[in-house]
Design a protein around this motif. Structure first.
Motif, mmCIF file in Angstrom:
data_model
loop_
_atom_site.group_PDB
_atom_site.id
_atom_site.type_symbol
_atom_site.label_atom_id
_atom_site.label_comp_id
_atom_site.label_asym_id
_atom_site.label_seq_id
_atom_site.Cartn_x
_atom_site.Cartn_y
_atom_site.Cartn_z
ATOM 1 N N PHE A 89 1.503 7.081 -6.551
ATOM 2 C CA PHE A 89 0.425 8.013 -6.885
ATOM 3 C C PHE A 89 0.878 9.456 -6.698
ATOM 4 O O PHE A 89 0.654 10.326 -7.554
ATOM 5 N N PRO B 242 -10.976 10.533 -6.601
ATOM 6 C CA PRO B 242 -11.008 9.077 -6.765
ATOM 7 C C PRO B 242 -12.278 8.655 -7.487
ATOM 8 O O PRO B 242 -13.306 9.331 -7.433
ATOM 9 N N PRO C 155 -7.106 6.750 -8.397
ATOM 10 C CA PRO C 155 -7.377 5.723 -7.390
ATOM 11 C C PRO C 155 -8.872 5.385 -7.338
ATOM 12 O O PRO C 155 -9.730 6.154 -7.771
ATOM 13 N N GLU D 168 -4.263 6.165 3.373
ATOM 14 C CA GLU D 168 -4.404 4.738 3.099
ATOM 15 C C GLU D 168 -5.873 4.349 3.104
ATOM 16 O O GLU D 168 -6.323 3.556 2.280
ATOM 17 N N ALA E 101 -2.419 11.359 0.528
ATOM 18 C CA ALA E 101 -2.761 10.056 -0.035
ATOM 19 C C ALA E 101 -3.104 9.114 1.108
ATOM 20 O O ALA E 101 -2.329 8.213 1.457
ATOM 21 N N HIS F 103 2.280 1.944 -3.478
ATOM 22 C CA HIS F 103 1.287 2.469 -4.407
ATOM 23 C C HIS F 103 0.944 3.921 -4.093
ATOM 24 O O HIS F 103 0.736 4.735 -5.000
ATOM 25 N N ARG F 104 0.891 4.260 -2.816
ATOM 26 C CA ARG F 104 0.586 5.643 -2.432
ATOM 27 C C ARG F 104 1.707 6.583 -2.873
ATOM 28 O O ARG F 104 1.456 7.679 -3.400
ATOM 29 N N SER G 219 0.825 -1.201 0.000
ATOM 30 C CA SER G 219 0.000 0.000 0.000
ATOM 31 C C SER G 219 0.862 1.254 0.000
ATOM 32 O O SER G 219 0.588 2.223 -0.727
ATOM 33 N N TYR H 22 -4.794 2.360 -4.854
ATOM 34 C CA TYR H 22 -3.946 3.274 -5.612
ATOM 35 C C TYR H 22 -3.263 2.587 -6.807
ATOM 36 O O TYR H 22 -2.388 3.181 -7.441
ATOM 37 N N ASP I 277 -5.252 4.500 -11.995
ATOM 38 C CA ASP I 277 -5.128 5.940 -12.166
ATOM 39 C C ASP I 277 -6.409 6.470 -12.821
ATOM 40 O O ASP I 277 -6.665 6.164 -13.980
#
Length: 820
Positions: free
Chosen positions: A651, A759, A734, A715, A713, A647-648, A644, A729, A732
């Motif tokens: 992003f 998102p 998210p 979680e 960002a 990915h954050r 996680s 995330y 694209d």
């Protein structure tokens, strides 16, 4: 020398201009198409005007012999009197010889021994347009000699094409040399096309076209084929045609067979020829040409260490010359074995051999001349730097060069007139197994068409039993040369005699020693690092080791193919190629873990290895890093939180840029300082699998911006129901996947990264099934919700589905009290 009555050929009209140009400028270019008489009349005219000797350099032995015979017949003399020739293994010249025809390669050797060419008044370089490697080298050396030792040496270059500007500039130096042009008297030639039929082999196509030509047109037929093998196959198809003689013509034939093809016969003839008949030979009686459209040219694959001949399409210029052979004696017709619409796609001119061939022999000649890299010489096309460097590296390994300078051994090798690899095999092999036994194998290496099968040892036994003339004469020649070159040397030792073919092959091509890659496999790894495959039925299938004499590789294939080889063993390999032997400690990533061992190799071939008990820490660290790069970051331990976090960060890097770091695989593997602490103590795969990737990844967090990570960002995102839902995330933008009931009351879609991104909401049913996707929540409540509500009321009647979700509280359960 008195000039005889010359035949009425086109070049006779410009003989005065040629001699005047040479007298005035010392060098000239004669442009004359095939059939004009330049090869035979010009040398006689030059000899008549001087008391010195005239040398004529021809690119092929067959052309040299034929030209000398024609000139001698004009003088009414046998060859070897006023006119003679010298080719490899055959010389007919004496003290009275005024005109000597030699091959370009032989004249290079003669020039090396006598750079002044004492007694020679002029050199005629014939058929320069063919761009053979020896001819290009000879031109460069002659110009160098003329510029220093022999300014009075006259040089005439002839070409069958009109592209003579570059040649004239080379010969002239400060000003272009004069160009004299002779025009051919030719008859019209009709062009026909005979493309291949479906599922028709090349030889069958050519044979079919020959039969058509014989039926539709009068005269002898000259057929152009790429090599001797194709000549044999076409001959087997067309042989036996009534009233027709089928004759081969190529450079490997005995002299008598070549002469027979060059004489007019009582019956119609079909002459099956290689490129030797394109320009430097006249074949009488020909009114028909069948052009197969292919040529065989030297090619080298430096990366894989494979050399050989490649079959390529002819150029447009060559096709035109071939067709012109049909119009020498009367109107003719030429059949081209390709579609008419493909003719425009042919290359304009043939590729100069110096650009594509193995340059090892050229490198040795340059070193003997005193300019190892060829600098200072005037080249038509300079040798490619990379190919020349490879050639010098080979010569250094063979002992012919040392610190870039030619050695005494190198000069002995050059004097043999063979390829340096074959010269090395002959010299060193004779010291092992005797001169004759070594010469027997080298003769095969120099002409692999002698072998009928892949098994070189079996082929050698057949040759020794049958003793064909061509092989026997070449063995005798090599033995005599060796005796002259090695007079006073130590006598031969009788070792490895039983395996003499493999020993000689290994001495010539040590990097082609090969070991089977797996038990029962037909795939072998050569010491040079190239994989090659043994064809079925070779007779060598059980061999653990091979000495590969000939191998090639078809385009698009990963492995080469063995054409000729002999059985070897490890003892012979170690003996023949000591320079390739190495012992080293290797610590590397192999088979999914770190392997540390002391290994002995013959080039790329592993001979032995034993484990290292205490490998150096630095080597271990490098191996671990190599393993991580080869197998990827998946080797590390990635918890759900670590995934996680990555990915954050990704992003934020994509959305905001600096200072948020890139965390893609390539970036993290290229700069693994974020893992430096963990990698410092890792020693094997298990150590990597225990590394907490998330803990290490947090070292990349940019402070003080990192304090806002959960704000920019998060979680998880808190929704109106009070639940904290994890954001995805990996996409694209998210994605927030949430039950639609839990966002009742939301009137605006939440935003991320300081409001830069909205998102995408994946709205779910009570059963966690998607019912809608939106990034614009207000619009969805107005236009999308009525249809979704109707569907949900039918599927989930126990739940409340309000008409206006923005006015009711969100909930996790059924909430019956809401307006339905």
């Amino acid at each position: 020398m008195m000039l005889p009555e010359l035949p009425d050929l086109p070049v006779r009209e410009v003989l005065g201009a040629v001699t005047s140009a040479l007298t005035g400028a010392g060098a000239a270019v004669l442009v004359a198409p095939p059939g004009t008489g330049k090869t035979t009349l010009v040398p006689l005219a030059l000899a008549a005007g001087t008391s010195g000797k005239i040398l004529v350099a021809e690119p092929r032995r067959l052309a040299a012999r034929a030209a000398a015979a024609r000139m001698a017949s004009l003088l009414g003399e046998p060859v070897g009197e006023t006119v003679g020739y010298s080719v490899r293994g055959d010389r007919r010249a004496g003290p009275r010889t005024r005109v000597e025809v030699v091959t370009s390669g032989l004249l290079v050797r003669r020039l090396q021994g006598d750079p002044e060419l004492a007694g020679v008044d002029a050199v005629m370089l014939d058929e320069c347009h063919e761009r053979h490697l020896d001819a290009d080298l000879l031109l460069a050396l002659l110009l160098d000699a003329r510029g220093g030792l022999r300014p009075d040496l006259r040089v005439l270059a002839t070409s069958a094409t009109v592209a003579a500007d570059r040649l004239a500039a080379l010969l002239g130096g400060t000003a272009p040399a004069p160009v004299v042009e002779a025009h051919a008297r030719t008859y019209p030639v009709e062009i026909a096309y005979s493309p291949v039929l479906p599922r028709e082999r090349f030889e069958a196509q050519v044979a079919r076209t020959v039969r058509t030509a014989l039926a539709e047109f009068a005269g002898d037929v000259l057929v152009f084929l790429p090599g001797a093998a194709e000549i044999r196959r076409v001959a087997s198809i067309v042989d036996g045609l009534g009233g027709v003689d089928v004759l081969p013509l190529h450079g490997r034939l005995p002299a008598a067979a070549q002469d027979a093809a060059l004489r007019a016969g009582a019956r119609r003839r079909v002459i099956l020829s290689t490129a030797v008949a394109e320009s430097s030979l006249t074949v009488p009686g020909v009114r028909i040409v069948v052009d197969g459209g292919l040529a065989r040219v030297p090619r080298v694959d430096h990366r894989r260490g494979l050399t050989g001949l490649a079959t390529v399409r002819v150029s447009a210029a060559v096709a035109e010359q071939r067709a012109g052979r049909a119009g020498r004696e009367g109107p003719g017709r030429a059949w081209r074995c390709w579609p008419e619409n493909e003719h425009a796609t042919l290359p304009a001119y043939p590729e100069p051999e110096i650009r594509t061939a193995d340059l090892t022999r050229l490198a040795l000649e340059l070193a003997c001349w005193g300019t190892a890299d060829g600098s200072g010489l005037s080249w038509w096309d300079p040798p490619p730097t990379g190919a020349l460097t490879v050639g010098r590296d080979v010569l250094t390994a063979l002992g012919a060069l040392e610190n870039g300078e030619v050695t005494a051994r190198g000069r002995r090798m050059a004097a043999l007139g063979l390829h340096p690899r074959h010269a090395r095999a002959l010299l060193d092999g004779a010291a092992e197994i005797g001169a004759r036994a070594a010469a027997e194998v080298v003769a095969i290496l120099d002409d692999d068409t002698l072998l009928p099968a892949t098994d070189l040892a079996a082929g050698l036994r057949t040759l020794r039993a049958d003793r064909p003339d061509r092989w026997r004469r070449e063995v005798q020649r090599l033995t005599r040369m060796l005796d002259r070159a090695e007079s006073g040397q130590s006598p031969a030792r009788d070792t490895h005699t039983a395996g003499d073919p493999s020993l000689i092959v290994a001495l010539a091509y040590p990097e082609r020693l090969a070991r089977r890659r797996a038990s029962g496999s037909a795939s072998y790894l050569m010491a040079g690092g190239t994989a090659v495959t043994l064809p079925p039925g070779s007779g060598l299938g059980d061999a653990e080791w091979l000495a590969v004499a000939v191998a090639d590789r078809d385009p698009g294939r990963a492995e080469g193919r063995i054409r000729s080889a002999a059985t070897a063993d490890e003892e012979l390999a170690r003996h023949a190629a000591p320079a390739l032997l190495s012992t080293a400690d290797e610590v590397e990533w192999a088979d999914g873990d770190v392997v540390a061992r002391r290994v002995t190799r013959l080039g790329a071939i592993l001979l032995s290895g034993k484990p290292l008990q205490r490998p150096p820490a630095e080597s271990l660290a490098l191996a671990v890093r190599s393993g991580l790069r080869s197998e990827g970051l998946g080797l590390l331990h990635w918890s759900e939180d670590a995934v996680s976090l990555r990915h954050r960060l990704d992003f934020l890097h994509r959305t905001l840029g600096a200072p948020w770091p890139a965390v893609d695989d390539e970036t993290l593997l290229d700069d693994n300082t974020w893992l430096a602490t963990e990698l410092a103590t890792a020693r094997r795969r298990a150590d990597l699998e225990r590394i907490d990737a998330g803990h290490a990844l947090r070292r990349l967090l940019p402070w003080p911006a990192a304090a806002r990570l959960d704000e920019l960002a998060p979680e998880r995102l808190e929704v109106p129901s009070g639940s904290r839902i994890r954001l995805d995330y990996t996409t694209d933008p998210p994605v927030l996947a949430v039950k639609v009931q839990e966002i009742f009351g939301w009137t605006e879609t939440p935003r991320l990264a300081d409001g830069r991104t909205t998102p995408v909401l994946h709205l779910l049913s009570p059963a966690q099934r998607p019912v809608a996707v939106t990034a614009d929540l207000p619009s969805f409540w107005r236009t999308g919700w009525p249809q979704v509500r109707a569907d949900l009321r039918g599927r989930y009647p126990k739940h409340a589905w309000p008409e206006d979700p923005t006015t009711v509280p969100a909930h996790r359960g059924t909430a019956r009290n809401a307006r339905r």
